[in-house]
Design a protein around this motif. Structure first.
Motif, PDB file in Angstrom:
ATOM      1  N   LEU A 126     -32.131 -31.718   6.959  1.00  0.00           N
ATOM      2  CA  LEU A 126     -33.462 -31.314   7.401  1.00  0.00           C
ATOM      3  C   LEU A 126     -33.437 -30.074   8.283  1.00  0.00           C
ATOM      4  O   LEU A 126     -34.460 -29.393   8.437  1.00  0.00           O
ATOM      5  CB  LEU A 126     -34.134 -32.468   8.147  1.00  0.00           C
ATOM      6  N   GLU A 127     -32.282 -29.756   8.882  1.00  0.00           N
ATOM      7  CA  GLU A 127     -32.194 -28.557   9.710  1.00  0.00           C
ATOM      8  C   GLU A 127     -32.326 -27.276   8.892  1.00  0.00           C
ATOM      9  O   GLU A 127     -32.489 -26.190   9.458  1.00  0.00           O
ATOM     10  CB  GLU A 127     -30.866 -28.547  10.477  1.00  0.00           C
ATOM     11  N   ASP A 128     -32.253 -27.397   7.563  1.00  0.00           N
ATOM     12  CA  ASP A 128     -32.395 -26.222   6.705  1.00  0.00           C
ATOM     13  C   ASP A 128     -33.856 -25.864   6.438  1.00  0.00           C
ATOM     14  O   ASP A 128     -34.133 -24.902   5.715  1.00  0.00           O
ATOM     15  CB  ASP A 128     -31.672 -26.456   5.368  1.00  0.00           C
ATOM     16  N   MET A 129     -34.790 -26.615   6.978  1.00  0.00           N
ATOM     17  CA  MET A 129     -36.206 -26.295   6.830  1.00  0.00           C
ATOM     18  C   MET A 129     -36.523 -25.047   7.642  1.00  0.00           C
ATOM     19  O   MET A 129     -36.178 -24.956   8.828  1.00  0.00           O
ATOM     20  CB  MET A 129     -37.052 -27.466   7.340  1.00  0.00           C
ATOM     21  N   THR A 130     -37.174 -24.060   7.037  1.00  0.00           N
ATOM     22  CA  THR A 130     -37.479 -22.826   7.751  1.00  0.00           C
ATOM     23  C   THR A 130     -38.719 -23.008   8.639  1.00  0.00           C
ATOM     24  O   THR A 130     -39.570 -23.871   8.385  1.00  0.00           O
ATOM     25  CB  THR A 130     -37.743 -21.665   6.778  1.00  0.00           C
ATOM     26  N   GLN A 131     -38.802 -22.183   9.654  1.00  0.00           N
ATOM     27  CA  GLN A 131     -39.968 -22.221  10.540  1.00  0.00           C
ATOM     28  C   GLN A 131     -41.247 -21.903   9.772  1.00  0.00           C
ATOM     29  O   GLN A 131     -42.300 -22.496  10.008  1.00  0.00           O
ATOM     30  CB  GLN A 131     -39.776 -21.233  11.694  1.00  0.00           C
ATOM     31  N   ARG A 132     -41.150 -20.961   8.845  1.00  0.00           N
ATOM     32  CA  ARG A 132     -42.336 -20.594   8.058  1.00  0.00           C
ATOM     33  C   ARG A 132     -42.792 -21.766   7.203  1.00  0.00           C
ATOM     34  O   ARG A 132     -43.999 -22.054   7.101  1.00  0.00           O
ATOM     35  CB  ARG A 132     -42.017 -19.384   7.182  1.00  0.00           C
ATOM     36  N   ALA A 133     -41.839 -22.463   6.565  1.00  0.00           N
ATOM     37  CA  ALA A 133     -42.201 -23.606   5.734  1.00  0.00           C
ATOM     38  C   ALA A 133     -42.862 -24.703   6.565  1.00  0.00           C
ATOM     39  O   ALA A 133     -43.840 -25.329   6.133  1.00  0.00           O
ATOM     40  CB  ALA A 133     -40.964 -24.142   5.022  1.00  0.00           C
ATOM     41  N   LEU A 134     -42.341 -24.949   7.754  1.00  0.00           N
ATOM     42  CA  LEU A 134     -42.940 -25.948   8.642  1.00  0.00           C
ATOM     43  C   LEU A 134     -44.390 -25.587   8.969  1.00  0.00           C
ATOM     44  O   LEU A 134     -45.283 -26.446   8.943  1.00  0.00           O
ATOM     45  CB  LEU A 134     -42.132 -26.052   9.932  1.00  0.00           C
TER      46      LEU A 134
END
Length: 278
Positions: free
Chosen positions: A15-23
């Motif tokens: 889950l740490e691979d989720m980008t800030q933009r995607a969030l």
């Protein structure tokens, strides 16, 4: 004004691979269209995102696309996600993207994790050009034909495979004369039991046969491209096997040498290897 369709990449495991933009995008859109709403719901909950989820998968995409296009034209924004990684890569979604484009709706990519690119990055094989084949047909002549084309390709090839068919696929590659070809097995990428094994096809088949753990989880294979000689052999193999089924090796070699322009003795030696390999 019409809304927007965002095509959003999500983690393939970590889950740490989720980008800030995607969030941000997933938190702001009106609807999240997911391949499996239950699986995606668990992921979004873990990320602290409260979203309205609707399903969009192979069996309902045509109908769902019309509904989502209508909502977007009314001003809502929609995010499309897959079970893991980048949507549309061996996953549903292209019908929705096309329907939005035809309706004049803006389609915006939100890039991130990809099993294909992650595997290429650690395979240690040339990546200036590569072929992505996804999943080969599961059985029969279609599978044999697809594998023959893969083995004839001169650039690095990325394959997905179901874990229960991995051993069979490696055996088929070996039987087709690709036993010494370089290959990298990437299993459970970014997850707790991530495994990256660089080997030859034959050595990898032996290891997978001996270790049942390597026959579990998400599998990506990165195969080295064929040399010119290997490519020619792969292209001729279907005809060679047909000839061997009807003729003695010596006569099959004579016919194949005539068709291919190759030296008869070289063809004879190769056909003997094919015959012995089954």
């Amino acid at each position: 004004m019409a809304g927007t369709l965002f095509v959003v990449s999500t983690p393939i495991g970590n889950l740490e691979d989720m980008t800030q933009r995607a969030l941000r995008v997933l938190s702001e859109v009106d609807v999240v269209a997911a391949e499996d709403t239950r699986r995606s719901g668990v992921m979004l909950d873990a990320l602290g995102i409260k979203a309205r989820l609707v399903s969009c998968h192979d069996h309902n995409e045509d109908e769902r696309s019309g509904q989502l296009v209508a909502q977007i034209l009314q001003g809502q924004s929609v995010a499309l996600i897959s079970d893991a990684g980048t949507p549309l890569v061996s996953d549903p979604g292209y019908r929705l993207v096309r329907a939005c484009q035809q309706a004049g709706i803006e389609v915006v990519p939100v890039p991130g994790a990809s099993a294909v690119l992650a595997a290429l990055a650690v395979a240690g094989l040339p990546t200036d050009r590569f072929l992505f084949e996804g999943f080969l047909p599961s059985k029969g002549g279609a599978r044999e034909e697809a594998l023959s084309k893969v083995l004839a390709h001169s650039t690095t090839t990325v394959l997905f495979e179901a874990p229960h068919r991995l051993l069979s696929l490696l055996g088929s590659m070996e039987a087709a004369g690709a036993g010494e070809r370089e290959i990298t097995l990437c299993r459970e990428l970014t997850k707790r039991f991530e495994t990256v094994i660089r080997s030859t096809v034959s050595a990898l088949r032996e290891r997978v046969a001996e270790d049942a753990d390597q026959q579990k989880g998400e599998v990506v294979l990165v195969l080295a491209g064929a040399t010119p000689g290997q490519a020619r052999d792969a292209e001729l193999e279907p005809l060679a096997r047909l000839l061997l089924a009807e003729l003695p090796v010596s006569r099959a070699a004579r016919v194949l040498a005539s068709v291919s322009g190759r030296k008869r003795q070289a063809v004879y030696d190769w056909l003997e290897q094919l015959s012995a390999g089954g």
